[in-house]
Write a protein that holds these residues in place. Sequence first.
Motif, PDB file in Angstrom:
ATOM      1  N   ILE A 263       0.813  -1.226   0.000  1.00 11.78           N
ATOM      2  CA  ILE A 263       0.000   0.000   0.000  1.00 11.78           C
ATOM      3  C   ILE A 263       0.844   1.271   0.000  1.00 11.78           C
ATOM      4  CG2 ILE A 263      -0.416   0.259   2.513  1.00 11.78           C
ATOM      5  CD1 ILE A 263      -3.330   0.375   0.270  1.00 11.78           C
ATOM      6  N   ARG A 264       1.917   1.276   0.791  1.00 16.15           N
ATOM      7  CA  ARG A 264       2.838   2.420   0.782  1.00 16.15           C
ATOM      8  C   ARG A 264       4.258   1.899   0.596  1.00 16.15           C
ATOM      9  NH1 ARG A 264      -1.288   3.721   4.038  1.00 16.15           N
ATOM     10  NH2 ARG A 264      -0.582   2.155   5.498  1.00 16.15           N
TER      11      ARG A 264
ATOM     12  N   PHE B 264      -4.576   7.286  -5.785  1.00 19.81           N
ATOM     13  CA  PHE B 264      -3.386   7.026  -4.963  1.00 19.81           C
ATOM     14  C   PHE B 264      -3.144   5.534  -4.747  1.00 19.81           C
ATOM     15  CE2 PHE B 264      -7.086   8.002  -2.277  1.00 19.81           C
ATOM     16  CZ  PHE B 264      -7.231   6.807  -1.595  1.00 19.81           C
ATOM     17  N   CYS B 265      -4.093   4.689  -5.128  1.00 16.02           N
ATOM     18  CA  CYS B 265      -4.178   3.347  -4.525  1.00 16.02           C
ATOM     19  C   CYS B 265      -3.777   2.192  -5.442  1.00 16.02           C
ATOM     20  CB  CYS B 265      -5.607   3.134  -4.041  1.00 16.02           C
ATOM     21  SG  CYS B 265      -5.768   1.660  -3.048  1.00 16.02           S
TER      22      CYS B 265
ATOM     23  N   GLN C 138     -10.354  10.343   3.402  1.00 17.12           N
ATOM     24  CA  GLN C 138      -9.022  10.665   2.840  1.00 17.12           C
ATOM     25  C   GLN C 138      -8.680  12.149   2.869  1.00 17.12           C
ATOM     26  OE1 GLN C 138      -7.493   7.956   2.583  1.00 17.12           O
ATOM     27  NE2 GLN C 138      -8.931   6.391   1.903  1.00 17.12           N
TER      28      GLN C 138
ATOM     29  N   ASP D  19      -9.677   7.100   7.532  1.00 20.06           N
ATOM     30  CA  ASP D  19      -8.307   7.145   7.001  1.00 20.06           C
ATOM     31  C   ASP D  19      -8.119   8.495   6.327  1.00 20.06           C
ATOM     32  OD1 ASP D  19      -7.746   4.505   7.671  1.00 20.06           O
ATOM     33  OD2 ASP D  19      -8.240   3.727   5.691  1.00 20.06           O
ATOM     34  N   PHE D  20      -6.912   9.049   6.490  1.00 19.14           N
ATOM     35  CA  PHE D  20      -6.584  10.326   5.843  1.00 19.14           C
ATOM     36  C   PHE D  20      -5.218  10.258   5.186  1.00 19.14           C
ATOM     37  CE2 PHE D  20      -9.661  11.257   9.059  1.00 19.14           C
ATOM     38  CZ  PHE D  20     -10.519  12.138   8.408  1.00 19.14           C
ATOM     39  N   ILE D  21      -5.121  10.893   4.047  1.00 15.32           N
ATOM     40  CA  ILE D  21      -3.827  11.032   3.386  1.00 15.32           C
ATOM     41  C   ILE D  21      -3.478  12.512   3.360  1.00 15.32           C
ATOM     42  CG2 ILE D  21      -2.580  10.787   1.205  1.00 15.32           C
ATOM     43  CD1 ILE D  21      -4.276   8.350   0.578  1.00 15.32           C
TER      44      ILE D  21
ATOM     45  N   PHE E 175      -1.849   9.142   7.014  1.00 20.03           N
ATOM     46  CA  PHE E 175      -0.618   8.738   6.329  1.00 20.03           C
ATOM     47  C   PHE E 175      -0.124   9.875   5.459  1.00 20.03           C
ATOM     48  CE2 PHE E 175      -3.790   5.334   6.488  1.00 20.03           C
ATOM     49  CZ  PHE E 175      -3.134   4.391   7.279  1.00 20.03           C
ATOM     50  N   LYS E 176       1.208   9.891   5.267  1.00 21.03           N
ATOM     51  CA  LYS E 176       1.766  10.796   4.254  1.00 21.03           C
ATOM     52  C   LYS E 176       1.580  10.133   2.905  1.00 21.03           C
ATOM     53  CE  LYS E 176       5.883  11.052   6.254  1.00 21.03           C
ATOM     54  NZ  LYS E 176       7.309  11.355   6.322  1.00 21.03           N
ATOM     55  N   TYR E 177       1.213  10.913   1.912  1.00 24.36           N
ATOM     56  CA  TYR E 177       1.028  10.343   0.575  1.00 24.36           C
ATOM     57  C   TYR E 177       2.333   9.690   0.104  1.00 24.36           C
ATOM     58  CZ  TYR E 177       0.627   9.811  -4.395  1.00 24.36           C
ATOM     59  OH  TYR E 177       0.653   9.272  -5.659  1.00 24.36           O
ATOM     60  N   SER E 178       2.199   8.476  -0.390  1.00 25.09           N
ATOM     61  CA  SER E 178       3.353   7.717  -0.887  1.00 25.09           C
ATOM     62  C   SER E 178       3.073   7.360  -2.350  1.00 25.09           C
ATOM     63  CB  SER E 178       3.495   6.457  -0.011  1.00 25.09           C
ATOM     64  OG  SER E 178       4.351   5.519  -0.592  1.00 25.09           O
TER      65      SER E 178
ATOM     66  N   ARG F 174       2.815   5.552  -5.612  1.00 30.29           N
ATOM     67  CA  ARG F 174       2.945   4.121  -5.909  1.00 30.29           C
ATOM     68  C   ARG F 174       3.051   3.913  -7.416  1.00 30.29           C
ATOM     69  NH1 ARG F 174       5.264   2.255  -3.455  1.00 30.29           N
ATOM     70  NH2 ARG F 174       4.568   0.161  -3.015  1.00 30.29           N
TER      71      ARG F 174
HETATM   72  N1  5AD Z   1      -0.096   6.739   0.177  1.00 32.89           N
HETATM   73  C1  5AD Z   1      -0.488   6.928   1.447  1.00 32.89           C
HETATM   74  N2  5AD Z   1      -1.552   6.317   2.005  1.00 32.89           N
HETATM   75  C2  5AD Z   1      -2.249   5.471   1.226  1.00 32.89           C
HETATM   76  N3  5AD Z   1      -3.338   4.727   1.471  1.00 32.89           N
HETATM   77  C3  5AD Z   1      -3.640   4.015   0.364  1.00 32.89           C
HETATM   78  N4  5AD Z   1      -2.764   4.297  -0.622  1.00 32.89           N
HETATM   79  C4  5AD Z   1      -1.895   5.200  -0.113  1.00 32.89           C
HETATM   80  C5  5AD Z   1      -0.773   5.888  -0.642  1.00 32.89           C
HETATM   81  N5  5AD Z   1      -0.382   5.713  -1.898  1.00 32.89           N
HETATM   82  C6  5AD Z   1      -4.059   4.760   2.736  1.00 32.89           C
HETATM   83  C7  5AD Z   1      -5.504   5.226   2.554  1.00 32.89           C
HETATM   84  C8  5AD Z   1      -6.271   3.944   2.701  1.00 32.89           C
HETATM   85  C9  5AD Z   1      -5.424   3.191   3.704  1.00 32.89           C
HETATM   86  C10 5AD Z   1      -5.658   1.721   3.743  1.00 32.89           C
HETATM   87  O1  5AD Z   1      -4.109   3.461   3.285  1.00 32.89           O
HETATM   88  O2  5AD Z   1      -5.820   6.141   3.569  1.00 32.89           O
HETATM   89  O3  5AD Z   1      -7.594   4.131   3.154  1.00 32.89           O
END
Ligand code: 5AD
Length: 454
Positions: A59-60, A178-179, A282, A320-322, A351-354, A356
Amino acid sequence: MSEAKEKNSNIRKVYIKTYGCQMNVYDSERMGDSLDGEGYVATQSPEDADLILLNTCHIREKAAEKLYSDLGRLRVMREERDPSRPLTIGVTGCVAQAEGDEILRRAPTVDLVVGPQTYHRLPELLQKVREGKKVVETEYAVEDKFAHLPHHNRQAVRKRGVTAFLTVQEGCDKFCTFCVVPYTRGSEVSRPVEQIVDEAKELVDAGVKEITLLGQNVNGWHGVSQNGSQWRLGDLLYRLAEIDGLKRLRYTTSHPRDMDDSLIDAHGNLEMLMPYLHLPVQSGSDRILKAMNRQHKAEDYLKLIERIRKARPDIAFSGDFIVGFPGETDEDFEATIKLVEEVGYSSAYSFKYSPRPGTPGATMKGHVEEKVKDERLQRLQALILDQQHRFLKSKIGKRVNVLIEKAGRHDGQMVGRSPWLLPVAVLTNAKIGEIIPVNITEASSNSLLGNAAN
Ligand code: 5AD
Ligand code: SF4
């Protein structure tokens, strides 16, 4: 060597390490079940194992990189091992699916790579490894994985306790930008009603009192009832609630767009559906929600929360928040803070955006500096923690039903689950599996303390 000891030395031992989400926890359990018939028993120690499976998360970036550092350690362990005790190393889960052959190139110590849709074939794939082959299996199986898995091992279920996960839906068609999930777990598949009901009964027969239905997009679940009508998750919950001996139900993770009326009604009408909902949003900024392809606005989410609260006033929300999604400005981030303040969560993950590989977000313009992501994450997490404390404190003086799960650290103390998932330590002589009323006396940072009510 005594005969018993000799027999013991013939037993093969498997160590499974789980990274990532609850679905991976469930998958690891099912992999254990599928190896059961092959004479493998579980061990908690990698040194003791003949087979090590790393059930990975993609996921990250951090989660994925952890695999390679663990594989480095396993390579050394294998080199130092007595050659008369061969070790097989397998990588399963979402990194296996996403990286396939690349794993063998980066870590030649690996014997076996198996994606999340094919682990029911582990026994036959391990046979190939025994024949000296390296195996990579990441094709989506044509057959139904679940229909090919053996029954749950009753003893293993008992050992795991009175709560259990049950996957009802897998994969995702939403394509948030993002996913990785749509790529690692594939498109949405719902398990059929009868298969789910049978598995739930099996778990309950083995002593399970609380079941959490799992799916990457669990409220997107749909199926056909025995009389041929179309069912949504709310209908499935009503059906499962009829199982004798089952006391509590939960489900996770939901997408706001799939919270339909039948599900919201179930929250109002089904006492055994626990008043806790993980409902990720998010971001609180409409601009960012659009860039994330979430297909709803912040206002839609707030209205939905209001409707669910109306149906079940004691419900607690988690999310969940990014932070730092590409293009996120200070103003966008402030909108997230505002949304969190408006909802008032009992807990939440941020979470910090990662970026992918392969996802649209990774190639978007306006990537946010790491320092800015750090600052935003700290601020958001402080706010969420504060809300969690406030939520816990609001339970002091209240009477709460607790499902007793295990013995506590102190004499006469047991630990159980509150309706809101948070653990409660209780002074009681109640047994594991009982649900008892508890008077809450104290709240720590992430749990509650109380006495059995008379
Ligand atoms: N970067 C950061 N957080 C992410 N999530 C999913 N993909 C990413 C990403 N690329 C987080 C989202 C999701 C949780 C399972 O992980 O918040 O709901
Ligand atoms: Fe990680 Fe998603 Fe795979 Fe779960 S489904 S293990 S969160 S990448």
